[in-house]
Design a protein around this motif. Structure first.
Motif, PDB file in Angstrom:
ATOM      1  N   PRO A  16       0.818  -1.220   0.000  1.00  5.09           N
ATOM      2  CA  PRO A  16       0.000   0.000   0.000  1.00  5.09           C
ATOM      3  C   PRO A  16       0.849   1.266   0.000  1.00  5.09           C
ATOM      4  N   ASP A  17       0.205   2.374  -0.246  1.00  7.30           N
ATOM      5  CA  ASP A  17       0.799   3.717  -0.150  1.00  7.30           C
ATOM      6  C   ASP A  17       1.964   3.945  -1.108  1.00  7.30           C
ATOM      7  N   GLY A  18       2.008   3.215  -2.206  1.00  7.53           N
ATOM      8  CA  GLY A  18       3.049   3.453  -3.200  1.00  7.53           C
ATOM      9  C   GLY A  18       4.444   3.038  -2.770  1.00  7.53           C
ATOM     10  N   ARG A  19       4.552   2.279  -1.693  1.00 11.41           N
ATOM     11  CA  ARG A  19       5.869   1.859  -1.203  1.00 11.41           C
ATOM     12  C   ARG A  19       6.468   0.778  -2.082  1.00 11.41           C
ATOM     13  N   LEU A  20       7.783   0.712  -2.068  1.00 11.21           N
ATOM     14  CA  LEU A  20       8.520  -0.363  -2.716  1.00 11.21           C
ATOM     15  C   LEU A  20       9.022  -1.307  -1.644  1.00 11.21           C
ATOM     16  N   GLY A  21       9.288  -2.555  -2.027  1.00 11.79           N
ATOM     17  CA  GLY A  21       9.848  -3.511  -1.089  1.00 11.79           C
ATOM     18  C   GLY A  21       9.129  -4.840  -1.151  1.00 11.79           C
ATOM     19  N   PHE A  22       9.393  -5.670  -0.146  1.00  4.73           N
ATOM     20  CA  PHE A  22       8.802  -6.997  -0.062  1.00  4.73           C
ATOM     21  C   PHE A  22       8.456  -7.272   1.392  1.00  4.73           C
ATOM     22  N   GLU A  23       7.210  -7.658   1.633  1.00  5.29           N
ATOM     23  CA  GLU A  23       6.761  -8.031   2.970  1.00  5.29           C
ATOM     24  C   GLU A  23       6.184  -9.436   2.903  1.00  5.29           C
ATOM     25  N   PHE A  24       6.534 -10.238   3.910  1.00  7.62           N
ATOM     26  CA  PHE A  24       5.968 -11.572   4.025  1.00  7.62           C
ATOM     27  C   PHE A  24       5.285 -11.641   5.377  1.00  7.62           C
ATOM     28  N   ILE A  25       3.998 -11.937   5.371  1.00 11.94           N
ATOM     29  CA  ILE A  25       3.219 -11.988   6.603  1.00 11.94           C
ATOM     30  C   ILE A  25       2.774 -13.422   6.849  1.00 11.94           C
TER      31      ILE A  25
END
Length: 193
Positions: free
Chosen positions: A77-86
């Motif tokens: 969300p919010d135009g962010r870059l990156g990688f999240e693993f939940i």
């Protein structure tokens, strides 16, 4: 040309560039060297969510290997870059080491590693800081920078055969079959008993 002619010509070029940029952004077209979406490369990957991706990876052999899980892929969300693993699941569903392996497998696919590089001879993964600054997605997935959240929805463990390397391979497969679709079908590990 006089100074006023240069200024007028500059204004015309700026207006044309703004119209072109707005039109290409509306169509989702990336023009090299033109910032779009607040990022120098332009596009973020993925553009839309992919839900309920189910992977069943079994390897009947003396080495064993069992990974079964369902994952959602969605843009950050919010135009962010990156990688999240939940991973909201309990250790009864998937242990921390296998969950981390799923995350690593997905990220390895995103950066362009092949299936043979999911556990042995694997390339270094980008850091959180590098991902936030912008890491390009693998070329065959299309243009853009990685901006992905993966949410583990369901997982099953086998008391003996659930191993990190199998989960890394299954994470890679989840990403591969999600974005390559029919081109990624036919892996015998999806069909093994």
């Amino acid at each position: 040309m006089t100074g006023s002619h240069h200024a007028a010509l500059g204004d015309v070029r700026r207006e044309k560039a703004q119209r072109t940029s707005a039109a290409t952004e509306a169509l989702g077209i990336l023009l090299p060297g033109r910032p779009q979406g607040g990022h120098a490369s332009g596009m973020r990957f993925p553009a839309e969510a992919r839900r309920d991706v189910h992977v069943r990876y079994t390897r009947p052999s003396c080495m064993g290997g069992f990974a079964v899980f369902t994952v959602d892929f969605e843009p950050l969300p919010d135009g962010r870059l990156g990688f999240e693993f939940i991973n909201p699941l309990s250790p009864d569903d998937i242990d921390a080491e296998c969950a981390q392996a799923v995350s690593d497998g997905i990220l390895l696919w995103l950066i362009g590693a092949g299936p043979q590089n999911t556990y042995f001879d694997r390339p270094p993964l980008p850091t959180t800081k590098e991902l936030a600054a912008g890491v390009p997605v693998r070329p065959d997935a299309g243009p853009g920078l990685i901006a992905l959240r993966a949410v583990l929805l369901h997982s099953r463990l086998h008391p003996i055969d659930s191993l990190p390397w199998t989960h890394a391979r299954a994470g890679w497969r989840a990403a591969d079959k999600t974005w390559r679709g029919a081109k990624a079908t036919g892996d015998p590990m999806d069909l093994a008993p």
